[in-house]
Design an enzyme around this catalytic site. Structure first.
Site, PDB file in Angstrom:
ATOM      1  N   LYS A 219       1.724  -7.855 -42.963  1.00 59.32           N
ATOM      2  CA  LYS A 219       2.736  -8.902 -43.135  1.00 59.32           C
ATOM      3  C   LYS A 219       2.411 -10.057 -42.204  1.00 59.32           C
ATOM      4  CE  LYS A 219       6.586 -10.135 -41.350  1.00 59.32           C
ATOM      5  NZ  LYS A 219       6.373 -11.589 -41.513  1.00 59.32           N
TER       6      LYS A 219
ATOM      7  N   GLU B 156       1.385  -6.628 -28.817  1.00 64.80           N
ATOM      8  CA  GLU B 156       0.910  -7.692 -27.930  1.00 64.80           C
ATOM      9  C   GLU B 156       1.950  -8.804 -27.933  1.00 64.80           C
ATOM     10  OE1 GLU B 156      -1.194  -7.616 -25.729  1.00 64.80           O
ATOM     11  OE2 GLU B 156      -2.209  -5.776 -26.305  1.00 64.80           O
TER      12      GLU B 156
ATOM     13  N   CYS C   9      -0.138 -17.485 -26.579  1.00 59.49           N
ATOM     14  CA  CYS C   9       0.460 -16.493 -25.686  1.00 59.49           C
ATOM     15  C   CYS C   9      -0.170 -16.575 -24.301  1.00 59.49           C
ATOM     16  CB  CYS C   9       0.302 -15.099 -26.269  1.00 59.49           C
ATOM     17  SG  CYS C   9      -1.389 -14.749 -26.753  1.00 59.49           S
TER      18      CYS C   9
ATOM     19  N   GLU D 122       9.385 -17.758 -21.526  1.00 56.90           N
ATOM     20  CA  GLU D 122       8.278 -18.313 -22.311  1.00 56.90           C
ATOM     21  C   GLU D 122       8.803 -19.460 -23.167  1.00 56.90           C
ATOM     22  OE1 GLU D 122       6.722 -16.097 -25.707  1.00 56.90           O
ATOM     23  OE2 GLU D 122       4.693 -16.511 -25.009  1.00 56.90           O
TER      24      GLU D 122
HETATM   25  P1  NAD Z   1       8.076 -13.334 -33.666  1.00 56.53           P
HETATM   26  O1  NAD Z   1       8.269 -12.136 -32.821  1.00 56.53           O
HETATM   27  O2  NAD Z   1       9.263 -14.110 -34.065  1.00 56.53           O
HETATM   28  O3  NAD Z   1       7.356 -12.917 -35.045  1.00 56.53           O
HETATM   29  C1  NAD Z   1       6.112 -12.251 -35.074  1.00 56.53           C
HETATM   30  C2  NAD Z   1       5.993 -11.521 -36.385  1.00 56.53           C
HETATM   31  O4  NAD Z   1       6.971 -10.483 -36.416  1.00 56.53           O
HETATM   32  C3  NAD Z   1       6.272 -12.383 -37.615  1.00 56.53           C
HETATM   33  O5  NAD Z   1       5.411 -11.992 -38.672  1.00 56.53           O
HETATM   34  C4  NAD Z   1       7.719 -12.050 -37.930  1.00 56.53           C
HETATM   35  O6  NAD Z   1       8.049 -12.265 -39.279  1.00 56.53           O
HETATM   36  C5  NAD Z   1       7.763 -10.578 -37.567  1.00 56.53           C
HETATM   37  N1  NAD Z   1       9.095 -10.047 -37.251  1.00 56.53           N
HETATM   38  C6  NAD Z   1      10.196 -10.709 -36.817  1.00 56.53           C
HETATM   39  N2  NAD Z   1      11.227  -9.842 -36.655  1.00 56.53           N
HETATM   40  C7  NAD Z   1      10.774  -8.618 -36.981  1.00 56.53           C
HETATM   41  C8  NAD Z   1      11.346  -7.316 -37.001  1.00 56.53           C
HETATM   42  N3  NAD Z   1      12.623  -7.097 -36.660  1.00 56.53           N
HETATM   43  N4  NAD Z   1      10.594  -6.270 -37.367  1.00 56.53           N
HETATM   44  C9  NAD Z   1       9.298  -6.445 -37.694  1.00 56.53           C
HETATM   45  N5  NAD Z   1       8.689  -7.660 -37.714  1.00 56.53           N
HETATM   46  C10 NAD Z   1       9.417  -8.731 -37.353  1.00 56.53           C
HETATM   47  O7  NAD Z   1       6.988 -14.244 -32.940  1.00 56.53           O
HETATM   48  P2  NAD Z   1       6.396 -15.658 -33.408  1.00 56.53           P
HETATM   49  O8  NAD Z   1       7.381 -16.725 -33.082  1.00 56.53           O
HETATM   50  O9  NAD Z   1       5.862 -15.565 -34.796  1.00 56.53           O
HETATM   51  O10 NAD Z   1       5.113 -15.778 -32.445  1.00 56.53           O
HETATM   52  C11 NAD Z   1       5.187 -16.273 -31.169  1.00 56.53           C
HETATM   53  C12 NAD Z   1       5.220 -15.147 -30.163  1.00 56.53           C
HETATM   54  O11 NAD Z   1       4.062 -14.325 -30.316  1.00 56.53           O
HETATM   55  C13 NAD Z   1       5.180 -15.638 -28.729  1.00 56.53           C
HETATM   56  O12 NAD Z   1       6.067 -14.892 -27.944  1.00 56.53           O
HETATM   57  C14 NAD Z   1       3.742 -15.368 -28.305  1.00 56.53           C
HETATM   58  O13 NAD Z   1       3.554 -15.233 -26.918  1.00 56.53           O
HETATM   59  C15 NAD Z   1       3.449 -14.109 -29.033  1.00 56.53           C
HETATM   60  N6  NAD Z   1       2.005 -13.915 -29.180  1.00 56.53           N
HETATM   61  C16 NAD Z   1       1.406 -12.924 -28.457  1.00 56.53           C
HETATM   62  C17 NAD Z   1       0.030 -12.747 -28.553  1.00 56.53           C
HETATM   63  C18 NAD Z   1      -0.680 -11.663 -27.793  1.00 56.53           C
HETATM   64  O14 NAD Z   1      -1.754 -11.241 -28.220  1.00 56.53           O
HETATM   65  N7  NAD Z   1      -0.135 -11.183 -26.682  1.00 56.53           N
HETATM   66  C19 NAD Z   1      -0.727 -13.582 -29.377  1.00 56.53           C
HETATM   67  C20 NAD Z   1      -0.071 -14.582 -30.093  1.00 56.53           C
HETATM   68  C21 NAD Z   1       1.301 -14.730 -30.000  1.00 56.53           C
END
Ligand code: NAD
Length: 479
Positions: free
Chosen positions: A173, A248, A282, A380
């Site tokens: 997804k 992550e 991130c 963040e």
């Molecule tokens: P998010 O947590 O809102 O969403 C990430 C993914 O999870 C999306 O595909 C979203 O649709 C899905 N999602 C949302 N709620 C869910 C649930 N209840 N169950 C399962 N899936 C769900 O994050 P975002 O805004 O898309 O991305 C930004 C975040 O990602 C930042 O916090 C960033 O630091 C982090 N990030 C971390 C890394 C790493 O490798 N550590 C890399 C890139 C981004």
């Protein structure tokens, strides 16, 4: 082309009632797609397809699996420009960075294609005469992968590559914001000859479709990248049903600048870390902790250089800082900027959005005299916003750098070997660097956070093989 799921290598329209409008963040009048999202029935179909394909795929030799991955990497290299242009339009990533990410993704698949010839177990001595003992690795089966929008090509690539080479099948997804980029990534694998059902792509919101993937008993593992709040819940839900899980998550990454640093290098390191991809990494630098002797010179040069960065349409080659991804992210970053001023920090640069522009632009923003307990020091922001701090010495700098629940990436600029070594030993982060930006990883090295920034086995490099396989022990009486 309409936005379709890919299940069993077939493009199928998502059957849910909810829809999503993907918009070009550089130009909000440019609607990329109005598309339907998946239903729970779609999730069940994708999981069933992945489970049907699992035995056959696991039975292929790793070398044969690697051939498909290598072919996909070749196709991705041929398609770099088209995919990068699409990603740049969908998530507002400056085009040069988007090209770099697409190429990096091809390299990731080449790396894991090579792992097909390197998967190993151990030969072990046995205390029982005539017994041979060894370890072997088995795929988990069908796994779920959930990815964010800020790296719509490389994060999927570094989850899909190791899962496939070790013989797993996938329900993936992606984020909502980049539907065509995600389809292009999956299609590359289909075109390379991936058997039906091995990779299944589902478009959907997190709270229902993401959650259904996390909860699905047909998925033996869950690999998630995203925000901390969601990641903790994903970890808990997947663990509760005894699925293997890896998360992550976010960061609040510090860069320390000591008095003995090379000033030009330190400024460049801060600029690269803080403002590439509009700070939506991130690993982005969001706190710069500067020793008092160099503080004035550093701050002046940093602000001047940040002021000169070109802010604009992501597809313009001159752009350094593109838009942030969408209206939600735009409003969230602006509220942090507001809170910075309200909590007494001094605004040195930026602070205002590009209100006269066509998209979700936020100028590079720098605050000084930030209190360690302020929201912009602790949470963040995920935007082009930096908090500056002044410290007396290395010890205070490291203490402040570690004073966070996050632990993703941490850097120092210094010309002292002793200070660098002390920092590398004491920094509480999964990635630590000297005279290099906090952002910037290499695919052959493990990547992931410590503390609240990561849960489970790290990604990239070879350690992630541990996540996608179960280690088994075999005893064979031969005589
Ligand atoms: P998010 O947590 O809102 O969403 C990430 C993914 O999870 C999306 O595909 C979203 O649709 C899905 N999602 C949302 N709620 C869910 C649930 N209840 N169950 C399962 N899936 C769900 O994050 P975002 O805004 O898309 O991305 C930004 C975040 O990602 C930042 O916090 C960033 O630091 C982090 N990030 C971390 C890394 C790493 O490798 N550590 C890399 C890139 C981004």
């Amino acid at each position: 082309m309409t936005v379709c799921n890919i299940i069993d290598n077939k493009a199928l329209p998502p059957a849910g009632k909810a829809t999503y409008r993907a918009i070009n963040p550089s130009d909000t009048a440019d609607v990329i797609a109005d598309y339907a999202l998946s239903s729970i029935d779609d999730v069940n179909k994708a999981v069933a397809a992945a489970n049907r394909a699992a035995p056959g795929w696991a039975h292929e030799t790793p070398i044969a699996r690697g051939e498909i991955l290598r072919k996909a990497a070749g196709l991705l290299r041929e398609r770099v420009e088209a995919i990068a242009q699409q990603a740049s339009r969908e998530v507002g990533k400056p085009i040069e960075e988007a090209r770099g990410e697409a190429l990096y993704s091809a390299r990731v698949w080449e790396f894991y294609a090579g792992e097909g010839t390197r998967l190993t177990g151990d030969n072990l001595p046995s205390g029982r005469p005539g017994v041979v003992a060894y370890t072997l690795r088995k795929p988990l089966g069908a796994v779920g992968q959930i990815t964010p929008w800020n790296f719509p090509m490389s994060i999927p690539a570094w989850k899909i590559g190791p899962a496939l080479i070790t013989g797993n099948t996938i329900v993936w997804k992606p984020c909502l914001q980049a539907p065509y980029t995600s389809i292009a990534m999956a299609q590359t694998l289909v075109d390379a000859g991936l058997p039906a059902g091995v990779l299944n792509l589902l478009h959907g919101d997190g709270f229902d479709i993401g959650q259904a993937i996390v909860d699905h008993p047909g998925l033996a593992g869950i690999s998630f990248t995203g925000s901390q709040k969601v990641g903790f819940a994903v970890h808990q839900a997947a663990s509760a049903r005894r699925a293997k899980v890896q998360c992550e998550l976010g960061g609040k990454n510090p860069l320390i600048v000591l008095d003995d640093a090379d000033l030009d290098l330190a400024v460049l390191t801060a600029i690269e870390g803080a403002f590439r991809n509009a700070g939506q990494k991130c690993t982005a630098t969001s706190r710069v902790i500067v020793q008092k002797g160099i503080k004035e010179a550093f701050t002046k040069a940093f602000v001047e250089k940040a002021r000169a960065l070109a802010v604009g349409d992501a597809r313009d080659a001159k752009t350094f800082v593109g838009p942030v991804v969408d209206a939600r992210q735009y409003e969230k970053i602006r509220s942090y900027i507001k809170s910075g001023a309200e909590e007494g920090a001094e605004l040195l640069l930026g602070g205002d959005s590009g209100q006269n522009r066509a998209g979700y632009f936020i100028e590079p923003t720098i605050f000084d005299h930030v209190k360690p307990e302020a929201k912009i020091a602790r949470e963040e922001i995920f935007g082009p916003v930096v908090a500056l701090f002044t410290v007396a010495d290395l010890d205070e700098a490291i203490t402040l750098a570690n004073d966070t629940e996050h632990g993703l990436s941490s850097s120092i600029c210094t010309t002292s070997l002793a200070s660098a070594h002390q920092f590398l030993n004491r920094a509480q982060a999964g990635v630590t660097s000297v005279n290099l930006p906090t952002a910037g990883v290499e695919l052959q090295a493990p990547f992931g956070g410590s503390k609240a920034s990561g849960l489970g086995v790290k990604e990239q490099g070879r350690p992630v093989i541990d996540f996608y396989t179960e280690l088994r022990t075999a005893y064979l009486k031969v005589a």
